[in-house]
Write a protein that holds these residues in place. Structure first.
Motif, PDB file in Angstrom:
ATOM      1  N   ASN A   9       6.329 -18.217 -34.539  1.00 60.63           N
ATOM      2  CA  ASN A   9       7.435 -17.275 -34.358  1.00 60.63           C
ATOM      3  C   ASN A   9       6.988 -15.985 -33.682  1.00 60.63           C
ATOM      4  OD1 ASN A   9       9.339 -19.028 -35.461  1.00 60.63           O
ATOM      5  ND2 ASN A   9       8.885 -18.335 -37.545  1.00 60.63           N
ATOM      6  N   LEU A  10       5.876 -15.425 -34.147  1.00 60.68           N
ATOM      7  CA  LEU A  10       5.359 -14.210 -33.501  1.00 60.68           C
ATOM      8  C   LEU A  10       4.924 -14.494 -32.069  1.00 60.68           C
ATOM      9  CD1 LEU A  10       3.258 -12.396 -36.255  1.00 60.68           C
ATOM     10  CD2 LEU A  10       5.382 -11.633 -35.187  1.00 60.68           C
ATOM     11  N   PHE A  11       4.293 -15.641 -31.865  1.00 67.59           N
ATOM     12  CA  PHE A  11       3.862 -16.024 -30.520  1.00 67.59           C
ATOM     13  C   PHE A  11       5.055 -16.089 -29.571  1.00 67.59           C
ATOM     14  CE2 PHE A  11       3.153 -19.412 -27.357  1.00 67.59           C
ATOM     15  CZ  PHE A  11       2.092 -18.851 -26.661  1.00 67.59           C
ATOM     16  N   LEU A  12       6.132 -16.730 -30.004  1.00 65.50           N
ATOM     17  CA  LEU A  12       7.324 -16.832 -29.159  1.00 65.50           C
ATOM     18  C   LEU A  12       7.928 -15.460 -28.885  1.00 65.50           C
ATOM     19  CD1 LEU A  12       8.989 -20.044 -30.612  1.00 65.50           C
ATOM     20  CD2 LEU A  12       7.847 -19.781 -28.393  1.00 65.50           C
ATOM     21  N   THR A  13       7.995 -14.622 -29.888  1.00 67.98           N
ATOM     22  CA  THR A  13       8.541 -13.271 -29.716  1.00 67.98           C
ATOM     23  C   THR A  13       7.734 -12.491 -28.689  1.00 67.98           C
ATOM     24  OG1 THR A  13       9.362 -13.235 -31.984  1.00 67.98           O
ATOM     25  CG2 THR A  13       9.059 -11.098 -30.896  1.00 67.98           C
ATOM     26  N   HIS A  14       6.430 -12.457 -28.862  1.00 66.97           N
ATOM     27  CA  HIS A  14       5.564 -11.670 -27.965  1.00 66.97           C
ATOM     28  C   HIS A  14       5.462 -12.296 -26.573  1.00 66.97           C
ATOM     29  CE1 HIS A  14       4.736  -9.108 -31.271  1.00 66.97           C
ATOM     30  NE2 HIS A  14       4.006  -9.999 -31.926  1.00 66.97           N
ATOM     31  N   SER A  15       5.429 -13.610 -26.505  1.00 64.74           N
ATOM     32  CA  SER A  15       5.361 -14.292 -25.200  1.00 64.74           C
ATOM     33  C   SER A  15       6.625 -14.025 -24.395  1.00 64.74           C
ATOM     34  CB  SER A  15       5.197 -15.801 -25.378  1.00 64.74           C
ATOM     35  OG  SER A  15       3.992 -16.091 -25.993  1.00 64.74           O
ATOM     36  N   ARG A  16       7.763 -14.110 -25.050  1.00 60.83           N
ATOM     37  CA  ARG A  16       9.031 -13.853 -24.355  1.00 60.83           C
ATOM     38  C   ARG A  16       9.096 -12.420 -23.856  1.00 60.83           C
ATOM     39  NH1 ARG A  16      12.203 -17.271 -28.829  1.00 60.83           N
ATOM     40  NH2 ARG A  16      11.986 -19.317 -27.837  1.00 60.83           N
ATOM     41  N   GLN A  17       8.581 -11.477 -24.640  1.00 56.92           N
ATOM     42  CA  GLN A  17       8.552 -10.081 -24.196  1.00 56.92           C
ATOM     43  C   GLN A  17       7.637  -9.927 -22.984  1.00 56.92           C
ATOM     44  OE1 GLN A  17      10.399  -7.434 -25.277  1.00 56.92           O
ATOM     45  NE2 GLN A  17       9.524  -6.412 -23.509  1.00 56.92           N
ATOM     46  N   LEU A  18       6.503 -10.596 -23.017  1.00 56.03           N
ATOM     47  CA  LEU A  18       5.571 -10.544 -21.890  1.00 56.03           C
ATOM     48  C   LEU A  18       6.199 -11.155 -20.641  1.00 56.03           C
ATOM     49  CD1 LEU A  18       2.663  -9.643 -21.243  1.00 56.03           C
ATOM     50  CD2 LEU A  18       1.942 -11.966 -21.746  1.00 56.03           C
ATOM     51  N   VAL A  19       6.892 -12.279 -20.808  1.00 52.04           N
ATOM     52  CA  VAL A  19       7.575 -12.940 -19.692  1.00 52.04           C
ATOM     53  C   VAL A  19       8.676 -12.041 -19.146  1.00 52.04           C
ATOM     54  CG1 VAL A  19       9.044 -14.890 -19.073  1.00 52.04           C
ATOM     55  CG2 VAL A  19       7.002 -15.261 -20.433  1.00 52.04           C
ATOM     56  N   TYR A  20       9.399 -11.391 -20.036  1.00 49.93           N
ATOM     57  CA  TYR A  20      10.478 -10.485 -19.630  1.00 49.93           C
ATOM     58  C   TYR A  20       9.929  -9.347 -18.769  1.00 49.93           C
ATOM     59  CZ  TYR A  20      14.274  -7.109 -19.965  1.00 49.93           C
ATOM     60  OH  TYR A  20      15.254  -6.202 -19.665  1.00 49.93           O
ATOM     61  N   ASP A  21       8.742  -8.852 -19.120  1.00 54.87           N
ATOM     62  CA  ASP A  21       8.119  -7.746 -18.379  1.00 54.87           C
ATOM     63  C   ASP A  21       7.504  -8.197 -17.061  1.00 54.87           C
ATOM     64  OD1 ASP A  21       8.821  -6.106 -20.446  1.00 54.87           O
ATOM     65  OD2 ASP A  21       6.810  -6.045 -21.342  1.00 54.87           O
ATOM     66  N   LEU A  22       7.318  -9.503 -16.887  1.00 54.70           N
ATOM     67  CA  LEU A  22       6.651 -10.043 -15.703  1.00 54.70           C
ATOM     68  C   LEU A  22       7.624 -10.137 -14.537  1.00 54.70           C
ATOM     69  CD1 LEU A  22       3.859 -11.295 -14.996  1.00 54.70           C
ATOM     70  CD2 LEU A  22       4.851 -13.506 -15.510  1.00 54.70           C
ATOM     71  N   ASP A  23       7.105 -10.015 -13.333  1.00 54.05           N
ATOM     72  CA  ASP A  23       7.973 -10.171 -12.168  1.00 54.05           C
ATOM     73  C   ASP A  23       8.380 -11.637 -12.015  1.00 54.05           C
ATOM     74  OD1 ASP A  23       5.903 -11.578 -10.915  1.00 54.05           O
ATOM     75  OD2 ASP A  23       5.204  -9.826  -9.820  1.00 54.05           O
ATOM     76  N   ASP A  24       9.235 -11.911 -11.042  1.00 56.43           N
ATOM     77  CA  ASP A  24       9.792 -13.254 -10.887  1.00 56.43           C
ATOM     78  C   ASP A  24       8.983 -14.159  -9.964  1.00 56.43           C
ATOM     79  OD1 ASP A  24      11.923 -12.845 -12.587  1.00 56.43           O
ATOM     80  OD2 ASP A  24      13.163 -11.947 -11.020  1.00 56.43           O
TER      81      ASP A  24
END
Length: 158
Positions: A47-62
């Motif tokens: 759960n923490l991994f998914l939360t933090h990974s999604r935040q990292l992906v959100y901050d990443l360019d396309d």
């Protein structure tokens, strides 16, 4: 370690553009999000991994190549720590459907595949999962040693 050397080393790490060029060891020394992400992997907390990974992906360019490289870097990190829950969620596309690493992808920095990283770290659960996902066992590392995953496991003393 000498405090001045440590500060210089941390300063060098903080200049990294993103997770692209990080090894698992470097990742542990970075900012809060990245540190939290590494902690979630070391604890194998899905759960923490998914939360933090999604935040990292959100901050990443396309840029697709950046996303693919980051996904592979996360896969290697998960395999290094034998974080089977995190690895499974990443391979199943739970972070994002456009953020699934290639099982046989070669990391640009370490020049190894996830199977090789797992083998070298003696990560039995991740090895089993990667083999089920059809990771190629005949691929040699591109890091100058030119070893198979099995040879890496046998030569490593983790």
């Amino acid at each position: 370690m000498d405090p001045e050397k440590e500060n210089r080393r941390l300063g060098d790490l903080s200049n990294e553009d993103n997770f692209q060029n990080l090894t698992p060891i470097k990742a542990a020394l970075l900012n809060n999000l990245e540190t939290a992400l590494v902690n979630s992997v070391t604890q194998d907390d899905r759960n923490l991994f998914l939360t933090h990974s999604r935040q990292l992906v959100y901050d990443l360019d396309d840029d697709p190549s950046n996303r693919r490289g980051l996904a592979l870097k996360l896969l290697l990190l998960c395999c290094y720590f034998d974080a089977i829950e995190c690895t499974t969620s990443l391979l199943n596309g739970e972070v994002g459907t456009d953020f699934i690493p290639l099982v046989n992808g070669v990391d640009t920095e370490t020049k190894t595949t996830a199977l090789q990283a797992a083998a070298e770290a003696h990560s039995a659960r991740c090895l089993k999962l990667l083999l089920k996902k059809r990771a190629r066992t005949e691929t040699r590392s591109k890091d100058g040693r030119s070893l198979l995953a099995l040879e890496m496991a046998l030569s490593s003393s983790r």
